[in-house]
Design a protein around this motif. Structure first.
Motif, mmCIF file in Angstrom:
data_model
loop_
_atom_site.group_PDB
_atom_site.id
_atom_site.type_symbol
_atom_site.label_atom_id
_atom_site.label_comp_id
_atom_site.label_asym_id
_atom_site.label_seq_id
_atom_site.Cartn_x
_atom_site.Cartn_y
_atom_site.Cartn_z
ATOM 1 N N THR A 247 0.945 -0.929 -0.242
ATOM 2 C CA THR A 247 -0.326 -0.033 -0.065
ATOM 3 C C THR A 247 0.703 0.665 -0.274
ATOM 4 O O THR A 247 2.249 1.008 -0.058
ATOM 5 C CB THR A 247 -1.075 0.121 0.962
ATOM 6 O OG1 THR A 247 -0.353 0.108 2.179
ATOM 7 C CG2 THR A 247 -2.008 -1.294 1.293
ATOM 8 N N THR A 248 0.096 2.605 -0.203
ATOM 9 C CA THR A 248 1.289 3.604 -0.651
ATOM 10 C C THR A 248 1.495 3.660 1.330
ATOM 11 O O THR A 248 2.919 4.547 1.204
ATOM 12 C CB THR A 248 0.144 4.984 -0.342
ATOM 13 O OG1 THR A 248 -0.234 4.454 -1.162
ATOM 14 C CG2 THR A 248 0.409 6.415 -0.281
ATOM 15 N N VAL A 249 1.181 3.498 2.411
ATOM 16 C CA VAL A 249 1.894 3.763 3.316
ATOM 17 C C VAL A 249 2.472 2.567 3.931
ATOM 18 O O VAL A 249 4.027 3.047 4.356
ATOM 19 C CB VAL A 249 0.646 3.240 4.789
ATOM 20 C CG1 VAL A 249 0.450 2.689 4.743
ATOM 21 C CG2 VAL A 249 1.257 4.347 5.953
ATOM 22 N N GLU A 250 2.808 1.095 3.111
ATOM 23 C CA GLU A 250 3.836 1.331 3.879
ATOM 24 C C GLU A 250 4.812 0.785 2.835
ATOM 25 O O GLU A 250 6.002 0.816 2.870
ATOM 26 C CB GLU A 250 3.821 -0.756 2.694
ATOM 27 C CG GLU A 250 2.310 -1.577 3.929
ATOM 28 C CD GLU A 250 1.843 -3.044 3.574
ATOM 29 O OE1 GLU A 250 1.924 -3.727 4.205
ATOM 30 O OE2 GLU A 250 1.087 -2.527 1.991
ATOM 31 N N ALA A 251 4.226 1.560 1.108
ATOM 32 C CA ALA A 251 5.820 1.869 0.540
ATOM 33 C C ALA A 251 6.391 3.460 1.383
ATOM 34 O O ALA A 251 7.535 3.150 1.367
ATOM 35 C CB ALA A 251 4.874 2.655 -0.522
ATOM 36 N N PHE A 252 6.003 3.850 1.695
ATOM 37 C CA PHE A 252 6.221 5.188 2.459
ATOM 38 C C PHE A 252 7.045 4.739 3.334
ATOM 39 O O PHE A 252 8.894 5.189 3.307
ATOM 40 C CB PHE A 252 5.514 6.377 3.030
ATOM 41 C CG PHE A 252 5.266 7.267 2.607
ATOM 42 C CD1 PHE A 252 5.765 8.220 0.818
ATOM 43 C CD2 PHE A 252 3.758 7.791 1.798
ATOM 44 C CE1 PHE A 252 5.116 8.848 0.057
ATOM 45 C CE2 PHE A 252 3.149 8.523 1.105
ATOM 46 C CZ PHE A 252 4.000 9.427 0.244
ATOM 47 N N ALA A 253 6.467 4.006 4.201
ATOM 48 C CA ALA A 253 7.358 3.138 5.564
ATOM 49 C C ALA A 253 8.774 2.769 5.066
ATOM 50 O O ALA A 253 9.424 3.041 5.740
ATOM 51 C CB ALA A 253 7.151 2.260 6.264
ATOM 52 N N ALA A 254 8.340 1.656 4.542
ATOM 53 C CA ALA A 254 10.073 1.008 3.345
ATOM 54 C C ALA A 254 10.898 1.705 3.415
ATOM 55 O O ALA A 254 12.364 1.842 3.135
ATOM 56 C CB ALA A 254 9.031 0.225 2.533
#
Length: 195
Positions: A134-141
């Motif tokens: 998801t977008t938040v997972e991509a940002f967190a990574a």
């Protein structure tokens, strides 16, 4: 690091992690490419992997490839890509759209395009699927690889499954964050792909 989202609005608004981040003032949504600021663009089709070498130095350029120019989505300097964005905090940009419409042609944003290395999704829709973040997972990574794990933890805290993402990917994220450059990230990624 500032988080910006080129928001397409073509996915389920109830499951949209970008909208939730915006509701908590953790990211800014933009409805057009033109309104989206230049930065490091998380692009699954990019030729270069995101690495700690992309970390903004001294709060200066977040979209520089080290030679004073930006690299467009194909990895070539050109057009207005040579323009530097100096004096700004680091900017991380993601395109929020459904995976069905996330073809390469959708990633036309200006900036340094970088692909995230191999990671596993923890979100309820794609749990356990590699690279379906998801977008938040991509940002967190991206934040973790760029040395901002505390920022990653803050944005994931808004999601019941957020901590699970960091737990599932703890080892690879730490290894990617210890790499010197994109080549080393790709080499570490290959170890996971060969398993």
């Amino acid at each position: 690091m500032e988080l910006h989202v080129r928001y397409e609005g073509d996915d389920d608004p109830e499951k949209c992690t970008a909208r939730k981040l915006a509701r908590f003032d953790l990211a800014t949504l933009h409805r057009s490419d033109r309104a989206t600021p230049r930065g490091i663009v998380l692009n699954p089709h990019a030729e270069r992997a995101l690495s700690p070498a992309d970390r903004p130095a001294d709060g200066r350029n977040d979209a520089d490839d080290g030679d004073g120019t930006d690299t467009d989505r194909d990895g070539d300097a050109g057009g207005d890509a040579g323009r530097r964005t100096q004096g700004r905090a680091g900017i991380l940009v993601a395109l929020d759209c459904s995976w069905e419409s996330a073809g390469e042609k959708r990633f036309t944003l200006p900036g340094a395009h970088r692909a995230l290395p191999y990671l596993v999704a923890a979100n309820p829709v794609n749990f356990g699927r590699p690279l379906r973040l998801t977008t938040v997972e991509a940002f967190a990574a991206g934040l973790t690889i760029l040395g901002e794990r505390d920022h990653a933890e803050r944005i994931l805290a808004k999601f019941t499954w957020g901590e699970t993402f960091l737990e599932l990917n703890d080892e690879p994220l730490r290894r990617y964050a210890d790499c010197a450059d994109s080549g080393e990230v790709v080499a570490v990624q290959q170890e996971y792909l060969d398993r």
